[in-house]
Design an enzyme around this catalytic site. Structure first.
Site, PDB file in Angstrom:
ATOM      1  N   PHE A  20       0.839  -1.199   0.000  1.00  0.00           N
ATOM      2  CA  PHE A  20       0.000   0.000   0.000  1.00  0.00           C
ATOM      3  C   PHE A  20       0.871   1.246   0.000  1.00  0.00           C
ATOM      4  O   PHE A  20       1.786   1.378   0.807  1.00  0.00           O
ATOM      5  CB  PHE A  20      -0.898  -0.011   1.240  1.00  0.00           C
ATOM      6  CG  PHE A  20      -1.799   1.187   1.338  1.00  0.00           C
ATOM      7  CD1 PHE A  20      -2.770   1.426   0.377  1.00  0.00           C
ATOM      8  CD2 PHE A  20      -1.694   2.075   2.404  1.00  0.00           C
ATOM      9  CE1 PHE A  20      -3.608   2.528   0.466  1.00  0.00           C
ATOM     10  CE2 PHE A  20      -2.521   3.181   2.503  1.00  0.00           C
ATOM     11  CZ  PHE A  20      -3.486   3.410   1.537  1.00  0.00           C
ATOM     12  N   GLU A  21       0.593   2.153  -0.922  1.00  0.00           N
ATOM     13  CA  GLU A  21       1.315   3.433  -0.972  1.00  0.00           C
ATOM     14  C   GLU A  21       0.278   4.535  -0.714  1.00  0.00           C
ATOM     15  O   GLU A  21      -0.527   4.854  -1.595  1.00  0.00           O
ATOM     16  CB  GLU A  21       1.985   3.594  -2.350  1.00  0.00           C
ATOM     17  CG  GLU A  21       2.555   4.963  -2.637  1.00  0.00           C
ATOM     18  CD  GLU A  21       3.398   5.550  -1.505  1.00  0.00           C
ATOM     19  OE1 GLU A  21       2.890   6.453  -0.803  1.00  0.00           O
ATOM     20  OE2 GLU A  21       4.550   5.090  -1.324  1.00  0.00           O
ATOM     21  N   PRO A  22       0.262   5.072   0.498  1.00  0.00           N
ATOM     22  CA  PRO A  22      -0.825   5.989   0.863  1.00  0.00           C
ATOM     23  C   PRO A  22      -0.897   7.261   0.018  1.00  0.00           C
ATOM     24  O   PRO A  22      -1.936   7.921  -0.018  1.00  0.00           O
ATOM     25  CB  PRO A  22      -0.537   6.333   2.333  1.00  0.00           C
ATOM     26  CG  PRO A  22       0.863   5.911   2.591  1.00  0.00           C
ATOM     27  CD  PRO A  22       1.195   4.829   1.608  1.00  0.00           C
ATOM     28  N   ARG A  23       0.203   7.607  -0.668  1.00  0.00           N
ATOM     29  CA  ARG A  23       0.220   8.869  -1.415  1.00  0.00           C
ATOM     30  C   ARG A  23      -0.136   8.693  -2.889  1.00  0.00           C
ATOM     31  O   ARG A  23      -0.208   9.659  -3.638  1.00  0.00           O
ATOM     32  CB  ARG A  23       1.627   9.495  -1.335  1.00  0.00           C
ATOM     33  CG  ARG A  23       2.105   9.743   0.081  1.00  0.00           C
ATOM     34  CD  ARG A  23       3.613  10.005   0.095  1.00  0.00           C
ATOM     35  NE  ARG A  23       4.358   8.853  -0.409  1.00  0.00           N
ATOM     36  CZ  ARG A  23       5.634   8.882  -0.794  1.00  0.00           C
ATOM     37  NH1 ARG A  23       6.315  10.015  -0.748  1.00  0.00           N
ATOM     38  NH2 ARG A  23       6.224   7.786  -1.234  1.00  0.00           N
TER      39      ARG A  23
ATOM     40  N   ASP B 154      -3.943   3.617  -5.322  1.00  0.00           N
ATOM     41  CA  ASP B 154      -4.368   3.151  -4.007  1.00  0.00           C
ATOM     42  C   ASP B 154      -5.562   3.959  -3.501  1.00  0.00           C
ATOM     43  O   ASP B 154      -6.527   3.415  -2.963  1.00  0.00           O
ATOM     44  CB  ASP B 154      -3.200   3.263  -3.020  1.00  0.00           C
ATOM     45  CG  ASP B 154      -1.933   2.621  -3.568  1.00  0.00           C
ATOM     46  OD1 ASP B 154      -1.494   3.031  -4.672  1.00  0.00           O
ATOM     47  OD2 ASP B 154      -1.375   1.719  -2.922  1.00  0.00           O
TER      48      ASP B 154
END
Ligand SMILES: [Zn+2]
Length: 473
Positions: free
Chosen positions: A237-240, A244
């Site tokens: 997961f890449e929150p930025r 995603d």
């Protein structure tokens, strides 16, 4: 095999076989600019089926346009080239427009598609980056790390479209390194897919499950054309990132990454694979056929790994402190933009050295019994690059002459001839090791076998070669 999937295979084969009819011949290489695609978008304005809307401007005020086609209830948003140097899918989008506009073939498909879906295309979301052929936009921001802060106008546009259209499905279209392998194999990951995670735990809700189901269908189709050449991108997961977040915001998100394919430096075959797989997925969306796919098949696609060099030389001998040492040499060739980034050269690098027996090369050279040593430096000093024209470079390279010295500094970093040029102050007497440009020769005893210039090579024994551009250092 179910009926639905055999239909997919027939349909995709038909798309593949007739592709040349629809390929947009205005786009022939990767370093096109927005100015090259604006006339192609203008052409669509004469066709009442297409709606063109300016949805905003880039940092440098280039218009960003959205092309809408279809009137169906299932909304699909497709955007490409949010990274300016990732254009493969942009080319495919214009091929898709040509198919949609043409008469005579695929009529049943097109009628169904345009009745059941409304397609919103944003080709080249980052035109300023494309202008420079660079990943980032004109603010030097990576748009795919700007989904939360929204500091770039291009990011505001993309989020705005997702929030206002609320598409059922989104296609996030990228290019990845050509050196990704499919699992731990020598196969390049020509296309990679990702059903993006929407949280750290990588949970699977119905939104994400549909991504997996659509990818299962596209993978099955692509296996016909690139058996074993499809990878699965890491779902960390890449929150930025946009993928995603868009998955989190409720749009079923498909990431397609165009990788590498042998002898396809301009990715024209990979462009075709994009065309086929995107259209196949759109058909699956229009007919809901993907909803019967088993998501567990998604996990059978091997993950992308990094086991490839552009060239791997195996088991060469090199002298160190008067003693022979056996080494593998891992070489990568990096593109360097030239001028206004409409063309490019290469600057290659020895990226690893030692026991590389767990790795593979896209090109491999067995150097068992061969010794590495520096190439010859020509006795003449060149006043300028243009002086190279006076020499029979092919025959010099065959004799193991790899390098010329320049009398005056040059601003060039690459050039077209297969010769390594040394600036007046660059030392020639440096060891062959990691970080250096791979220019050297391989000999068996006194007999010359391979000549390497800037990571490109000639096999003197049979004249086979992968000679490319030269370098200035
Ligand atoms: Zn990208």
């Amino acid at each position: 095999m179910t009926t639905a999937s055999s239909q997919d295979l027939t349909f995709s084969r038909h798309l593949f076989d007739t592709y040349d009819t629809y390929r947009d011949t205005a786009l022939t290489h990767r370093r096109f600019k927005q100015a090259d695609i604006l006339p192609l978008i203008d052409k669509l304005k004469t066709d009442s089926r297409f709606d063109i809307t300016k949805v905003g401007e880039s940092v440098e005020k280039r218009p960003i346009q959205m092309i809408k086609v279809g009137n169906g209830p299932r909304k699909v948003l497709l955007w490409s080239q949010m990274h300016g140097d990732e254009p493969s899918a942009t080319m495919a989008i214009f091929d898709i427009f040509n198919l949609l506009r043409a008469d005579g073939e695929f009529e049943e498909f097109k009628t169904k598609l345009l009745a059941e879906t409304t397609l919103y295309f944003v080709p080249m979301l980052n035109p300023d980056g494309a202008e420079r052929y660079q990943r980032r936009n004109a603010l030097d921001i990576d748009l795919n790390r700007d989904a939360l802060r929204l500091q770039s106008p291009e990011s505001v546009i993309l989020k705005g479209l997702q929030q206002s259209l609320k598409p059922e499905v989104g296609f996030n279209l990228h290019d990845q390194s050509t050196r990704y392998s499919v699992g731990h194999t020598p196969k390049q990951a020509t296309i990679s897919f990702l059903a993006t995670a929407y949280d750290e735990a990588r949970n699977i809700n119905p939104v994400r499950e549909r991504s997996m189901q659509l990818i299962v269908g596209m993978n099955r189709v692509l296996q016909q054309f690139i058996p074993g050449g499809v990878g699965r991108y890491s779902d960390e997961f890449e929150p930025r990132a946009f993928g995603d977040n868009i998955q989190k915001w409720g749009t079923t998100l498909i990431l397609i990454e165009s990788g590498g394919y042998p002898n396809d430096p301009e990715k024209q075959f990979i462009r075709k694979l994009n065309y086929v797989s995107i259209l196949t997925a759109l058909q699956a969306i229009a007919t809901d056929s993907y909803k019967t796919e088993s998501r567990s098949e998604y996990n059978t696609i091997p993950e992308n790994e990094r086991y490839l060099f552009d060239v791997l030389i195996r088991k060469a001998q090199i002298m160190r402190g008067g003693k022979p040492v056996t080494v593998d040499i891992g070489i990568n060739r990096y593109e360097v933009n030239v001028g206004n980034a409409a063309t490019f050269g290469y600057r290659s690098s020895i990226d690893d050295f030692g026991d590389l027996s767990t790795f593979f090369g896209i090109e491999e050279i067995d150097a068992t019994g061969l010794t590495v040593s520096p190439g010859q430096i020509h006795p003449d000093t060149l006043r300028s690059l243009a002086d190279l024209k006076k020499y029979q470079l092919d025959s010099l390279v065959q004799k193991g002459v790899t390098t010329f010295r320049l009398a005056a500094p040059s601003r060039a970093t690459t050039h077209l001839a297969p010769v390594h040029l040394l600036q007046p102050t660059t030392s020639a007497a440096r060891p062959i090791q990691t970080g250096r440009i791979p220019t050297f020769v391989l000999r068996r005893g006194n007999q010359l076998r391979y000549v390497f210039v800037n990571g490109f090579w000639l096999d003197v024994s049979n004249n086979a070669n992968k000679l490319g551009t030269g370098v200035v250092e």
